[in-house]
Design a protein around this motif. Structure first.
Motif, PDB file in Angstrom:
ATOM      1  N   ILE A  60      -8.985 -42.657  -3.593  1.00  0.00           N
ATOM      2  CA  ILE A  60     -10.186 -42.844  -4.420  1.00  0.00           C
ATOM      3  C   ILE A  60     -11.387 -42.420  -3.583  1.00  0.00           C
ATOM      4  N   THR A  78      -9.022 -46.448   9.412  1.00  0.00           N
ATOM      5  CA  THR A  78      -8.637 -45.194   8.767  1.00  0.00           C
ATOM      6  C   THR A  78      -8.951 -43.994   9.660  1.00  0.00           C
ATOM      7  N   ASP A 123      -5.400 -40.989   2.034  1.00  0.00           N
ATOM      8  CA  ASP A 123      -6.423 -41.862   2.607  1.00  0.00           C
ATOM      9  C   ASP A 123      -6.673 -42.980   1.587  1.00  0.00           C
ATOM     10  N   HIS A 135     -13.966 -37.978   2.485  1.00  0.00           N
ATOM     11  CA  HIS A 135     -14.841 -38.608   3.481  1.00  0.00           C
ATOM     12  C   HIS A 135     -14.731 -37.770   4.761  1.00  0.00           C
ATOM     13  N   ALA A 144     -17.925 -51.048  -0.799  1.00  0.00           N
ATOM     14  CA  ALA A 144     -17.137 -49.874  -0.429  1.00  0.00           C
ATOM     15  C   ALA A 144     -17.328 -49.563   1.054  1.00  0.00           C
ATOM     16  N   SER A 157      -8.107 -49.165   6.161  1.00  0.00           N
ATOM     17  CA  SER A 157      -8.836 -50.038   7.100  1.00  0.00           C
ATOM     18  C   SER A 157      -8.821 -51.472   6.592  1.00  0.00           C
ATOM     19  N   GLN A 216     -10.279 -46.689   0.189  1.00  0.00           N
ATOM     20  CA  GLN A 216     -10.984 -47.285  -0.958  1.00  0.00           C
ATOM     21  C   GLN A 216     -10.028 -47.863  -1.996  1.00  0.00           C
ATOM     22  N   ALA A 244     -14.052 -38.573   7.525  1.00  0.00           N
ATOM     23  CA  ALA A 244     -12.890 -39.011   8.314  1.00  0.00           C
ATOM     24  C   ALA A 244     -11.625 -38.252   7.936  1.00  0.00           C
ATOM     25  N   HIS A 299     -11.095 -53.769   7.126  1.00  0.00           N
ATOM     26  CA  HIS A 299     -12.405 -54.349   6.796  1.00  0.00           C
ATOM     27  C   HIS A 299     -12.870 -54.051   5.375  1.00  0.00           C
ATOM     28  N   LYS A 300     -12.209 -53.126   4.698  1.00  0.00           N
ATOM     29  CA  LYS A 300     -12.589 -52.829   3.307  1.00  0.00           C
ATOM     30  C   LYS A 300     -11.749 -53.633   2.329  1.00  0.00           C
TER      31      LYS A 300
END
Ligand code: PMP
Length: 405
Positions: free
Chosen positions: A171, A94, A198, A122, A30, A221, A201, A124, A223-224
């Protein structure tokens, strides 16, 4: 047919290593996922064969880079079912995307307008709105979730005529709960609010259809979702993107500049100042292709079965309190009253098991739950049932050991 993680593990050679003398078990997905070889190859191939700045149209390599970069935009648009590639704005991730919104929408807010977020967010998707409220005199309101992880039955009253912006996570990264997005988005839209989801996740696990969700903005994002760091996406409907003031200005985003005035470029370029992360976009395409080559339902079922397995094994342990749902989630988030989660985390790490512990950038949520933080094991497609069991075994071992003091 059930998904077999072993069939794709060879695409992730990073997983074949020892950590502190034990086989590495990576359960911090995550936070960021590992990258398959196709993503690494795409980035290397870009630098070996294409590297040039985009949109300058000056020569062979520049044209080649521009074409790959714009094909990347098309692929990502298709990945989230956006109707046109101009709906996809490249960002660093994100966090940057939400900051672009919190600055870009500022001119639409007045004192006492309301920005509504959920208690799951989050940082963010909280701090930029809080700061926007501070700058404008708008009010940040929180749609609370019950401590048991259920939504209050009565959340409609939070959506009022004053709600100008509604921003919710798809999520929760901290406790794996999904938001009842459709219902909430409908309530927000009935009040004429601008809506943001958002999706940081969600995108690795779920097939996201932004048209079906019908939100104004959707952000995530790379990278997730098995892609590189430093690349992310701000999806927006055309009128919503047009309403945004550019968060950054400079080259690329302009059509005509004099010392006095600037005429901005059309979308999507108007919101993309400076040289973009070209290799990141190209790597992200490889990640989208990687995900789409899988049977997505089988992949999600597998990830959820790993989390459900851990939940079942730990739920009855009287030392453990689980904060994530029993089903329909790809992570397990727990605390152990009497033992500090960072001590548990350190023991797990010493045995080669990588998890994450703390507030997961959701401090207000932790306060709501009445805890300092949780220990989170989050799963990706390459995790095996043996790894899920190893996590449980080592955690129980750690509780036995550390609980004795
Ligand atoms: N929102 C959620 C739900 C997240 O999980 C994360 C990353 N942990 C973010 C936002 C921020 O993403 P990034 O750090 O990639 O900008």
């Amino acid at each position: 047919m059930a998904f077999d993680p072993l069939s794709i593990r060879s695409s992730f050679p990073i997983l074949n290593q020892m950590a502190h003398g034990h086989p590495l078990v990576y359960l911090d997905n995550a936070a960021t996922t590992q990258k398959p070889l196709c993503v690494l190859d795409a980035i290397q191939d870009y630098y070996r064969n294409t590297n040039a700045n985009v949109h300058r149209g000056a020569h062979f390599l520049s044209d080649k880079a521009t074409s790959q970069f714009e094909v990347a935009r098309q692929t990502v648009a298709r990945f989230i079912r956006a109707p046109q590639d101009s709906h996809v704005i490249w960002t660093k991730g994100t966090t940057e995307a939400i900051n672009m919104l919190a600055y870009g929408l500022e001119h639409l807010l007045e004192k006492d307008d309301e920005i509504l977020i959920t208690s799951l967010e989050h940082h963010a998707n909280l701090v930029p709105w809080q700061q926007l409220a501070n700058r404008t005199g708008a009010v940040l309101r929180i749609l609370p979730m019950e401590v048991d992880g259920q939504w209050k039955a009565e959340y409609e009253p939070y959506f009022t005529q004053k709600t100008r912006i509604f921003a919710a996570t798809h999520i929760s990264n901290a406790i794996g709960v999904s938001t009842p997005l459709k219902t909430m988005l409908n309530l927000a839209k009935q009040q004429g609010a601008i809506t943001l989801v958002d999706g940081a996740q969600a995108v690795a696990h779920y097939s996201v259809d932004v048209e079906e969700l019908d939100c104004d903005f959707y952000v995530f994002s790379g990278h997730k979702m098995y892609g590189p760091t430093g690349i992310g996406v701000l999806y927006g409907k055309t009128p919503a993107l047009e309403a945004l003031s550019p968060y950054q200005t400079g080259g690329e985003m302009v059509r005509k500049v004099s010392y006095q005035t600037t005429e901005f470029n059309d979308l999507p370029y108007r919101l993309e100042a400076g040289t973009p992360n070209i290799e990141g976009a190209i790597g992200l395409v490889a990640a989208c292709d990687f995900i789409e080559e899988q049977d997505r339902k089988a992949l999600l079922d597998w990830e959820q079965s790993l989390a459900a397995h851990v939940y079942k094994r730990l739920f009855h342990n009287e030392n453990i309190k689980i904060h994530s749902p029993e089903n329909n989630t790809t992570l397990v988030s727990l605390s152990v009253p009497n033992i500090h989660i960072l001590d548990l985390n350190a023991y797990l790490d010493s045995q080669g098991v990588g998890v994450r512990s703390g507030s997961h950038c959701a401090q207000p949520l932790m306060t709501t739950l009445g805890i300092e933080g949780t220990l989170r094991a989050s799963f990706a497609c390459y995790n095996t049932m043996e790894e899920a069991d190893r996590f449980c075994d080592v955690l129980i071992e750690a509780i036995d050991l550390l609980g004795e003091d």
